[in-house]
Design a protein around this motif. Sequence first.
Motif, mmCIF file in Angstrom:
data_model
loop_
_atom_site.group_PDB
_atom_site.id
_atom_site.type_symbol
_atom_site.label_atom_id
_atom_site.label_comp_id
_atom_site.label_asym_id
_atom_site.label_seq_id
_atom_site.Cartn_x
_atom_site.Cartn_y
_atom_site.Cartn_z
ATOM 1 N N GLY A 77 0.808 -1.165 0.112
ATOM 2 C CA GLY A 77 0.012 0.059 -0.053
ATOM 3 C C GLY A 77 0.862 1.406 0.104
ATOM 4 O O GLY A 77 1.979 1.347 0.584
ATOM 5 N N ARG A 78 0.391 2.223 -0.560
ATOM 6 C CA ARG A 78 1.163 3.432 -0.709
ATOM 7 C C ARG A 78 1.148 4.287 0.622
ATOM 8 O O ARG A 78 2.045 5.233 0.864
ATOM 9 C CB ARG A 78 0.519 4.366 -1.797
ATOM 10 C CG ARG A 78 0.979 3.868 -3.046
ATOM 11 C CD ARG A 78 0.632 4.892 -3.960
ATOM 12 N NE ARG A 78 -0.779 5.204 -4.280
ATOM 13 C CZ ARG A 78 -1.473 6.027 -4.929
ATOM 14 N NH1 ARG A 78 -0.867 6.720 -5.935
ATOM 15 N NH2 ARG A 78 -2.662 6.256 -5.120
ATOM 16 N N GLY A 79 0.438 3.867 1.633
ATOM 17 C CA GLY A 79 0.231 4.711 2.806
ATOM 18 C C GLY A 79 -0.513 5.956 2.669
ATOM 19 O O GLY A 79 -0.932 6.668 1.467
ATOM 20 N N LEU A 80 -0.703 6.722 3.823
ATOM 21 C CA LEU A 80 -1.555 7.731 3.782
ATOM 22 C C LEU A 80 -0.830 8.858 3.168
ATOM 23 O O LEU A 80 -1.240 9.743 2.290
ATOM 24 C CB LEU A 80 -1.830 8.156 5.255
ATOM 25 C CG LEU A 80 -2.578 9.492 5.453
ATOM 26 C CD1 LEU A 80 -4.132 9.139 4.867
ATOM 27 C CD2 LEU A 80 -2.808 9.880 6.993
ATOM 28 N N LEU A 81 0.418 9.049 3.133
ATOM 29 C CA LEU A 81 1.230 10.254 2.708
ATOM 30 C C LEU A 81 1.164 9.938 0.669
ATOM 31 O O LEU A 81 1.068 11.026 0.095
ATOM 32 C CB LEU A 81 2.730 10.297 3.137
ATOM 33 C CG LEU A 81 3.356 11.527 2.553
ATOM 34 C CD1 LEU A 81 2.784 12.787 2.787
ATOM 35 C CD2 LEU A 81 5.190 11.261 3.051
ATOM 36 N N VAL B 248 -1.093 8.441 -0.859
ATOM 37 C CA VAL B 248 -2.353 8.842 -1.205
ATOM 38 C C VAL B 248 -2.966 10.205 -1.401
ATOM 39 O O VAL B 248 -3.334 10.652 -2.383
ATOM 40 C CB VAL B 248 -3.599 7.860 -0.318
ATOM 41 C CG1 VAL B 248 -4.867 8.382 -0.716
ATOM 42 C CG2 VAL B 248 -3.307 6.509 -0.606
ATOM 43 N N ILE B 249 -2.131 11.111 -0.220
ATOM 44 C CA ILE B 249 -2.431 12.399 -0.319
ATOM 45 C C ILE B 249 -1.840 12.999 -1.491
ATOM 46 O O ILE B 249 -2.166 14.069 -2.088
ATOM 47 C CB ILE B 249 -2.158 12.841 1.205
ATOM 48 C CG1 ILE B 249 -3.106 12.408 2.182
ATOM 49 C CG2 ILE B 249 -2.027 14.301 0.986
ATOM 50 C CD1 ILE B 249 -2.925 12.957 3.572
#
Length: 134
Positions: free
Chosen positions: A80-84, A86-87
């Motif tokens: 997963g790309r993670g929250l950073l 995705v933002i």
Amino acid sequence: MDRKHSEKAEVERLIRLSANARSCLGNEATTLRRRLDFPSRVRSSLSSHPTTWLFGSLASGLAASLLFRRRPVAKVQHKGRGLLGVILGLTLTAARPLAKVWLTQQLARWASQAAITPPPARPVPRPLPRSQFL
């Protein structure tokens, strides 16, 4: 007279022999033509043995599909790309139309300025002294 009779008998024998050879060659040509006429042979075989042809085509199709099938590709697990990530992706996606509009405005401004300003002047040649004309 006996000699003429023997010649006549020999000629008749040769005529019969050639007629027999001609009929034999005709029969062989006919059988060879039948053997080499593949479309009619296949048609007659299809009409006389339809179930054999059906099962043979099913078997050959199954064998070909098994032989030429693609091997399943192993799926790679992506992290997963993670929250950073995705933002950042959403920000770049939203900024793309804005960047397009800004770049279009800059190009329009540059083109209008290029049309207004005159081209750079060329150097004017100096007149030659009068002594060089003579």
